[in-house]
Scaffold this active site. Structure first.
Site, PDB file in Angstrom:
ATOM      1  N   ARG A 238       0.923  -0.972  -0.040  1.00 34.99           N
ATOM      2  CA  ARG A 238      -0.267  -0.160  -0.261  1.00 34.99           C
ATOM      3  C   ARG A 238       0.782   1.412  -0.026  1.00 34.99           C
ATOM      4  NH1 ARG A 238      -3.002  -3.100  -1.423  1.00 34.99           N
ATOM      5  NH2 ARG A 238      -5.179  -3.409  -0.425  1.00 34.99           N
TER       6      ARG A 238
ATOM      7  N   HIS B 153      -1.069  -0.076 -10.472  1.00 34.32           N
ATOM      8  CA  HIS B 153      -1.634  -1.454  -9.426  1.00 34.32           C
ATOM      9  C   HIS B 153      -1.710  -3.036  -9.684  1.00 34.32           C
ATOM     10  CE1 HIS B 153      -4.314  -1.311  -4.654  1.00 34.32           C
ATOM     11  NE2 HIS B 153      -3.149  -2.424  -5.182  1.00 34.32           N
TER      12      HIS B 153
ATOM     13  N   GLU C  45      -3.638   7.026  -4.811  1.00 35.63           N
ATOM     14  CA  GLU C  45      -3.790   5.565  -5.216  1.00 35.63           C
ATOM     15  C   GLU C  45      -3.029   6.075  -6.620  1.00 35.63           C
ATOM     16  OE1 GLU C  45      -3.974   1.569  -6.717  1.00 35.63           O
ATOM     17  OE2 GLU C  45      -3.214   2.247  -4.273  1.00 35.63           O
TER      18      GLU C  45
END
Length: 342
Positions: A253, A300, A281
Site C-alpha cells: 500500500r 496497481h 493511489e
C-alpha cells in the site's frame, strides 16, 4: 428466491459492477449453480439500497459470494439478511466489507487471499531480479544512446549473485516471495515484529531490524499490511540509510512509504523504485513518478488480473463446496487476525 426444500444453501453474488463477468467463467457459474440455490445472473451491486429482486434474494441468502466492490456488511444490511451464515470472498482483504456486526452475528468468513498472493509474489520476484540486473538504468541508457557501448563496464557490480534482498513484512505475500527466492543465490533479510528467530530460521531468512535491513539490502521489498502503526513505515530515516543504487519495491500500500521523502531520493537519482501502489493511489498528473527514468510505475496491477481472477474464483468455490458439505473453511478469516494483517 423463495424458500424451498432443496437443502443446498441459498447464495447471492455481491460485488462491484462488471466484476462478476471477469471473475466467473461459464464453468464457475455452473459449479456455483450446482453447489447452491442461486441465480448466477443476479449480481447485487448495492446491498444498502437494493432493488426489489436483490432484496428478496438477500432475505433468503445463507451465503454471500463477494469480490471487489462489495457493499460493507453493516448491521443495517445484515438485518435484511436474517439467514446469512457465511461470506465467501473471491479476492484478498475483507476489511472493506466485513464489519464488527458480522463477527457479532457469528458469520463465518473466508477469502481467496492465498490465490491473490501468488501473482503479487511473482510480480515482486520479477522486479527483484530485474533490479539486480539494473534493467531500469540499462533500458534508459540504451534508449538514449542508440549505439554500441561497453555495457560490462557500465553495469559493473550488477547481477543477482550473492546480493542481499530485504523483505519488509512476513505477510502471506511476503512469505511467498521468500519461497520464490529460495532457488537463487541471494541472501534474504526479514523485518517483521511478529516473527521470532525460530520462525525466521524455518523461513530461511535472517531476522533484522528495519534500519539495518534498509542499510544492508540492495533491494528492499515492502509487504507489510496497511495499519496505523505501519503508516510511513519506510520514512526519511530508512530511505537515507539505503545505499546509493538501492531499489525499493512496493506492491503493498502506498501509505507505507513517505512518498515526499522518497521523491526527494528519486529525483536526485540516488535510489530506484518499482511502485505498483502510491499515496494517493493515482498520482497527480504532474507527478515526477510518471517520468523519472529510475522509476517503474505500474497502476496497481501486481495482484490478480485477467485469467488470474479465475484462480481466486476456483479457491472461493472450493471453500463454498466445503461449507455446503458441512466442513470448516480451509482458509478462514478470523476477526483477531485483522489487527495485524491486510
Amino acid at each position: 428466491m423463495p424458500h424451498t426444500t432443496d437443502n443446498r444453501p441459498a447464495a447471492l453474488l455481491a460485488m462491484g459492477p462488471g466484476i462478476a463477468d471477469r471473475l466467473l467463467a461459464d464453468r464457475h457459474r455452473a459449479r456455483l449453480a450446482a453447489l447452491t440455490r442461486t441465480d448466477p445472473r443476479l449480481v447485487a451491486h448495492d446491498l444498502a439500497e437494493p432493488t426489489p429482486e436483490v432484496a428478496a434474494a438477500l432475505a433468503e441468502a445463507e451465503v454471500l459470494f463477494t469480490c471487489w466492490g462489495a457493499t460493507p456488511l453493516t448491521a443495517e444490511v445484515l438485518a435484511a439478511a436474517p439467514r446469512l451464515r457465511a461470506v465467501v470472498h473471491a479476492a484478498g482483504s475483507v476489511k472493506h466489507h466485513i464489519t464488527d456486526a458480522c463477527w457479532e452475528r457469528g458469520i463465518v468468513v473466508t477469502s481467496a487471499a492465498g490465490a491473490n498472493a501468488l501473482p503479487v509474489a511473482e510480480f515482486t520476484l520479477a522486479a527483484i531480479l530485474f533490479a539486480g540486473k539494473r534493467v531500469l538504468h540499462a533500458a534508459d541508457r540504451y534508449r538514449r544512446l542508440r549505439a554500441d557501448h561497453d555495457w560490462l563496464a557500465e553495469l559493473d557490480g550488477a547481477g543477482n549473485y550473492r546480493r542481499t534482498v530485504g523483505i519488509v513484512g512476513a505477510s502471506r505475500i511476503g512469505r511467498r516471495v521468500i519461497e520464490l527466492l529460495r532457488p537463487f543465490d541471494l541472501d534474504v533479510l526479514l523485518y517483521d515484529p511478529y516473527v521470532d528467530g525460530a520462525e525466521a530460521e524455518r523461513l530461511g531468512v535472517r531476522l533484522t531490524p528495519l534500519d539495518e535491513l534498509c542499510a544492508s539490502s540492495s533491494v528492499v521489498s515492502v509487504h507489510a499490511p496497511q495499519l496505523p502503526e505501519t503508516h510511513h513505515l519506510i520514512g526519511a530515516a530508512q530511505l537515507s540509510a539505503m545505499a546509493a543504487g538501492t531499489t525499493l519495491i512496493n506492491t503493498a500500500r502506498g501509505s507505507l512509504i513517505d512518498e515526499a521523502a522518497l521523491l526527494a531520493e528519486l529525483t536526485d537519482g540516488r535510489l530506484q523504485a518499482v511502485l505498483d501502489v502510491t499515496d494517493p493511489e493515482l498520482p497527480p498528473a504532474d507527478s515526477p513518478l510518471y517520468t523519472l527514468p529510475n522509476v517503474l510505475l505500474t497502476p496497481h496491477v501486481a495482484g490478480s488480473l485477467g485469467d488470474e481472477l479465475h484462480r481466486m474464483a476456483d479457491q472461493a468455490l472450493d471453500e463454498l463446496e466445503r461449507f455446503t458439505a458441512g466442513l470448516p473453511f480451509a482458509d478462514p478469516v478470523h476477526s483477531g487476525s485483522l489487527g495485524h494483517s491486510a
